[in-house]
Motif scaffolding. Structure first.
Motif, PDB file in Angstrom:
ATOM      1  N   TYR A 148      23.836  64.556  50.331  1.00 26.68           N
ATOM      2  CA  TYR A 148      24.444  64.604  49.014  1.00 26.68           C
ATOM      3  C   TYR A 148      25.656  63.671  49.001  1.00 26.68           C
ATOM      4  N   GLN A 201      29.361  62.890  46.855  1.00 23.96           N
ATOM      5  CA  GLN A 201      30.351  63.413  45.913  1.00 23.96           C
ATOM      6  C   GLN A 201      31.361  62.332  45.592  1.00 23.96           C
ATOM      7  N   GLN A 209      34.009  64.760  41.015  1.00 24.16           N
ATOM      8  CA  GLN A 209      32.661  65.083  40.539  1.00 24.16           C
ATOM      9  C   GLN A 209      32.007  66.127  41.436  1.00 24.16           C
ATOM     10  N   GLY A 210      30.935  66.706  40.918  1.00 29.24           N
ATOM     11  CA  GLY A 210      30.116  67.580  41.749  1.00 29.24           C
ATOM     12  C   GLY A 210      29.257  66.758  42.682  1.00 29.24           C
ATOM     13  N   LEU A 211      28.461  67.438  43.466  1.00 30.19           N
ATOM     14  CA  LEU A 211      27.605  66.748  44.423  1.00 30.19           C
ATOM     15  C   LEU A 211      26.290  66.334  43.774  1.00 30.19           C
ATOM     16  N   GLU A 271      32.411  60.621  49.122  1.00 29.78           N
ATOM     17  CA  GLU A 271      32.245  61.481  50.291  1.00 29.78           C
ATOM     18  C   GLU A 271      30.766  61.878  50.389  1.00 29.78           C
TER      19      GLU A 271
END
Lengths: 114, 117
Positions: free
Chosen positions: B36, B38, B42-44, B88
């Protein structure tokens, strides 16, 4: 379509107060997850709901934390008597089925305990 | 118990250079593996996933990952990094569904990627 919605996006509270964080999953998603993201700590699993089954609460850090999911949809994470170490971003995610389907994440609620 | 290790906390690469982010997992059976991303604030977002079959999986944004059972690894790669890739990155492992465990995903600590011009 609409994604996972979390509210509020930011919450500042005083130590000792209770807070409620809300998550609206994607319509039709049966699984719902809460994770906590602290600075430099990655994602910490908190709790998992799947349909009408008993939730997996194995990640809740203490009995001050609880969560419920009403009608198989909206979920609320409650933290009682907040402590400074509870400060983190709380992420909610949902998926179509529990069996390792990809998770769809909300943007999170940033909680700051002063 | 399942666990995921991302050995690199922070990586900096030059724009246009190749990228490899490391991920090692611990799980007794065949794992389901995910990457995932990020972006700040923000969200993943799911980049790619491995469930079975071809061990080299392609994802979005030009990313790919290779599952190596012998090394318990699932490294993420991109041949040419763009400045917009700065974010990330999280590796995660999901267990085969067992009673009352469902599809819980265990995430690594994350690797922060910086891209320099």
């Amino acid at each position: 379509g609409a994604g996972v919605s979390q509210s509020p996006s930011n919450k500042v509270t005083e130590k000792g107060k209770d807070v409620e964080l809300r998550c609206d999953p994607i319509s039709g998603h049966t699984a719902l997850y809460w994770y906590r993201q602290s600075l430099g700590q990655g994602l910490e699993f908190l709790i998992y709901f799947q349909g009408n089954s008993a939730p997996d609460k194995s990640g809740l850090p203490s009995d001050r934390f609880s969560a419920e999911r009403t009608g198989g949809s909206v979920s609320t994470l409650t933290i009682q008597r907040t402590q400074q170490e509870d400060s983190a971003v709380y992420l909610c995610a949902s998926s179509q089925r529990s069996y390792n389907s990809p998770l769809h994440f909300g943007n999170g609620t940033r909680l700051t305990v002063t | 118990a399942q666990s995921v290790t991302q050995p690199d906390i922070h990586i900096t690469v030059s724009e246009g250079a190749s990228l490899e982010l490391r991920c090692n997992y611990s799980y007794g059976a065949t794992p389901y593996l995910f990457w995932y991303v990020q972006s700040p604030g923000q969200g993943l977002q799911l980049l790619l996933k491995y469930f079975s079959g071809d061990t080299l999986v392609q994802g979005i944004k030009g990313f790919e990952a290779e599952f190596k059972r012998s090394q318990s690894s699932f490294n993420l790669r991109k041949p040419s990094v763009h400045w917009s890739d700065a974010a990330e990155y999280f590796c995660a492992v999901g267990a085969h569904m067992v009673y009352n465990q469902g599809g819980k995903l265990i995430f690594g600590q994350g690797t922060e990627l910086s891209v320099k011009p």
